[in-house]
Design an enzyme around this catalytic site. Structure first.
Site, PDB file in Angstrom:
ATOM      1  N   LYS A 170       0.834  -1.211   0.000  1.00 23.70           N
ATOM      2  CA  LYS A 170       0.000   0.000   0.000  1.00 23.70           C
ATOM      3  C   LYS A 170       0.872   1.265   0.000  1.00 23.70           C
ATOM      4  O   LYS A 170       0.623   2.214  -0.742  1.00 23.70           O
ATOM      5  CB  LYS A 170      -0.910  -0.025   1.237  1.00 23.70           C
ATOM      6  N   LYS A 239       0.550  11.805   5.236  1.00 29.28           N
ATOM      7  CA  LYS A 239       0.673  10.742   6.257  1.00 29.28           C
ATOM      8  C   LYS A 239       1.242   9.469   5.623  1.00 29.28           C
ATOM      9  O   LYS A 239       2.186   8.866   6.141  1.00 29.28           O
ATOM     10  CB  LYS A 239      -0.713  10.450   6.856  1.00 29.28           C
TER      11      LYS A 239
HETATM   12  P1  NAD Z   1     -12.041   8.443   8.744  1.00 33.29           P
HETATM   13  O1  NAD Z   1     -11.376   9.372   9.692  1.00 33.29           O
HETATM   14  O2  NAD Z   1     -13.131   8.934   7.863  1.00 33.29           O
HETATM   15  O3  NAD Z   1     -12.608   7.153   9.543  1.00 33.29           O
HETATM   16  C1  NAD Z   1     -12.009   6.593  10.680  1.00 33.29           C
HETATM   17  C2  NAD Z   1     -13.134   6.228  11.654  1.00 33.29           C
HETATM   18  O4  NAD Z   1     -12.563   5.551  12.768  1.00 33.29           O
HETATM   19  C3  NAD Z   1     -13.854   7.455  12.205  1.00 33.29           C
HETATM   20  O5  NAD Z   1     -15.252   7.349  11.954  1.00 33.29           O
HETATM   21  C4  NAD Z   1     -13.536   7.437  13.701  1.00 33.29           C
HETATM   22  O6  NAD Z   1     -14.606   7.897  14.509  1.00 33.29           O
HETATM   23  C5  NAD Z   1     -13.264   5.972  13.936  1.00 33.29           C
HETATM   24  N1  NAD Z   1     -12.428   5.735  15.111  1.00 33.29           N
HETATM   25  C6  NAD Z   1     -11.317   6.417  15.496  1.00 33.29           C
HETATM   26  N2  NAD Z   1     -10.796   5.876  16.618  1.00 33.29           N
HETATM   27  C7  NAD Z   1     -11.606   4.829  16.957  1.00 33.29           C
HETATM   28  C8  NAD Z   1     -11.593   3.872  18.005  1.00 33.29           C
HETATM   29  N3  NAD Z   1     -10.641   3.881  18.952  1.00 33.29           N
HETATM   30  N4  NAD Z   1     -12.577   2.943  18.037  1.00 33.29           N
HETATM   31  C9  NAD Z   1     -13.549   2.923  17.096  1.00 33.29           C
HETATM   32  N5  NAD Z   1     -13.620   3.812  16.070  1.00 33.29           N
HETATM   33  C10 NAD Z   1     -12.646   4.738  16.003  1.00 33.29           C
HETATM   34  O7  NAD Z   1     -10.860   7.803   7.866  1.00 33.29           O
HETATM   35  P2  NAD Z   1     -11.007   7.082   6.441  1.00 33.29           P
HETATM   36  O8  NAD Z   1     -10.841   8.057   5.358  1.00 33.29           O
HETATM   37  O9  NAD Z   1     -12.192   6.177   6.485  1.00 33.29           O
HETATM   38  O10 NAD Z   1      -9.643   6.229   6.453  1.00 33.29           O
HETATM   39  C11 NAD Z   1      -9.529   5.063   7.248  1.00 33.29           C
HETATM   40  C12 NAD Z   1      -8.181   4.425   6.936  1.00 33.29           C
HETATM   41  O11 NAD Z   1      -8.137   4.096   5.538  1.00 33.29           O
HETATM   42  C13 NAD Z   1      -6.994   5.357   7.216  1.00 33.29           C
HETATM   43  O12 NAD Z   1      -5.953   4.612   7.780  1.00 33.29           O
HETATM   44  C14 NAD Z   1      -6.653   5.906   5.837  1.00 33.29           C
HETATM   45  O13 NAD Z   1      -5.278   6.242   5.736  1.00 33.29           O
HETATM   46  C15 NAD Z   1      -7.008   4.742   4.940  1.00 33.29           C
HETATM   47  N6  NAD Z   1      -7.376   5.101   3.555  1.00 33.29           N
HETATM   48  C16 NAD Z   1      -8.169   6.178   3.296  1.00 33.29           C
HETATM   49  C17 NAD Z   1      -8.507   6.477   1.968  1.00 33.29           C
HETATM   50  C18 NAD Z   1      -9.397   7.667   1.630  1.00 33.29           C
HETATM   51  O14 NAD Z   1      -9.496   8.016   0.437  1.00 33.29           O
HETATM   52  N7  NAD Z   1     -10.071   8.291   2.592  1.00 33.29           N
HETATM   53  C19 NAD Z   1      -8.047   5.677   0.922  1.00 33.29           C
HETATM   54  C20 NAD Z   1      -7.281   4.557   1.221  1.00 33.29           C
HETATM   55  C21 NAD Z   1      -6.949   4.275   2.547  1.00 33.29           C
END
Ligand code: NAD
Length: 290
Positions: A170, A239
């Site tokens: 990734k 990040k």
């Molecule tokens: P986001 O911030 O929208 O979602 C993360 C969720 O986790 C939030 O709803 C938050 O409330 C919840 N959370 C945080 N701490 C928690 C805990 N202790 N217990 C339970 N829930 C908890 O982030 P996202 O965009 O959905 O990204 C999630 C992951 O996927 C990240 O690691 C990101 O790098 C990766 N990612 C994101 C994308 C993108 O386009 N957004 C693409 C590929 C990968």
């Protein structure tokens, strides 16, 4: 005997639609999000009050959390849950190779299998179920998981058997994506300085040797129409690239280009335009790098 539930923790931009596609495929689901489960969980899913409740009802638990330390903390909560039945944790958080290995080691102390399964394809890919998923797992575990992964990630790939290999895949992918965006933005600015039209450059490079995902997707669909709406934040690109460079340094891999890209482009853009979408790299390049 009733079928055990599948658990899903972290229902944000990615996890929310991933869980929804899992639920649509007919799997019984129990979900939890620290910012509020009720308004994020898919219809029909059971709502948990915390991670411990997930551990009591689910044998396979999916994580999609902001970063590696949070995934590690949630893994510790799953282990500590009284009456837990968790056998496998599938982690779609993007974290570093070492963070993934640390979570693997922690879960192994409780006899729980860790699978790193980060994703690529953005929120639109998550909604469409077309994500690429880079899965590191023993062969038998991957075979058991694949029918569950397919509704979320049409492009699931078994990239290795060792913990951390999914994260490595990734992070190197996002290095290439970030480099393509930065290099294409500089090339576009040069073309514009020579009176070349953006749509002409896109059309020509798409059939030439400089072709990349910025040319085939981001420039024609997000930048040319000035929409800047990929849904992937500059902060997330910064990040991911930071994790990549740190992983290279920790593991002794070459990182000259990636470190330059991080320091001179994405970190600067993050400072100048902290709330931007990463496709705003083109206006950033023109404004700050002229
Ligand atoms: P986001 O911030 O929208 O979602 C993360 C969720 O986790 C939030 O709803 C938050 O409330 C919840 N959370 C945080 N701490 C928690 C805990 N202790 N217990 C339970 N829930 C908890 O982030 P996202 O965009 O959905 O990204 C999630 C992951 O996927 C990240 O690691 C990101 O790098 C990766 N990612 C994101 C994308 C993108 O386009 N957004 C693409 C590929 C990968």
């Amino acid at each position: 005997m009733t079928e055990p539930l599948l658990g899903f923790i972290g229902l944000g931009n990615m996890g929310g639609p991933m869980a929804a596609n899992l639920a649509l495929s007919g799997r019984p689901l129990i979900c939890y999000d620290a910012s509020g489960t009720a308004d994020r969980a898919p219809e029909g899913a059971r709502h948990a009050a915390n991670s411990a409740e997930i551990a009591q009802f689910a044998t396979i638990v999916f994580l999609c959390l902001p970063d590696g330390p949070i995934a590690n903390q949630v893994a510790a909560e799953l282990i500590a849950a009284p009456g837990r039945i968790v056998e496998v944790v599938v982690d779609s958080t993007t974290s570093s190779v070492n963070e993934a290995r640390a979570t693997h080691n922690l879960l192994a102390t409780a006899g729980i299998t860790y699978v790193d399964a980060p994703v690529s394809g953005g929120a639109s890919g998550a909604r469409a179920g077309t994500l690429a998923m880079m899965v590191a797992a023993p062969d038998d575990v991957f075979a058991r998981l694949l029918p569950l992964l397919n509704p979320m990630a049409k492009n699931a790939r078994h990239v290795g058997r060792e913990p951390g290999q999914g994260m490595a895949m990734k992070l190197l992918n996002n290095f290439l994506s970030g480099m393509a965006m930065a290099a294409t933005s500089e090339a576009m600015a040069f073309g514009a300085s020579q009176g070349l039209d953006m749509s002409t450059i896109i059309d020509t490079i798409a059939v030439s040797s400089g072709k990349n995902t910025a040319i085939t997707d981001k420039f024609p669909n997000r930048i040319l129409p000035e929409r800047y709406d990929s849904g992937f934040a500059t902060q997330l690109m910064t990040k991911d690239l930071t994790l990549y460079v740190d992983s290279c340094k920790n593991l002794g891999a070459p990182h000259q280009l990636s470190e330059t890209l991080l320091q001179n482009v994405w970190r600067r853009m993050c400072n100048e335009m902290p709330e931007s979408d990463f496709t705003e790299i083109y206006p950033f390049t023109i404004k700050f790098n002229g």
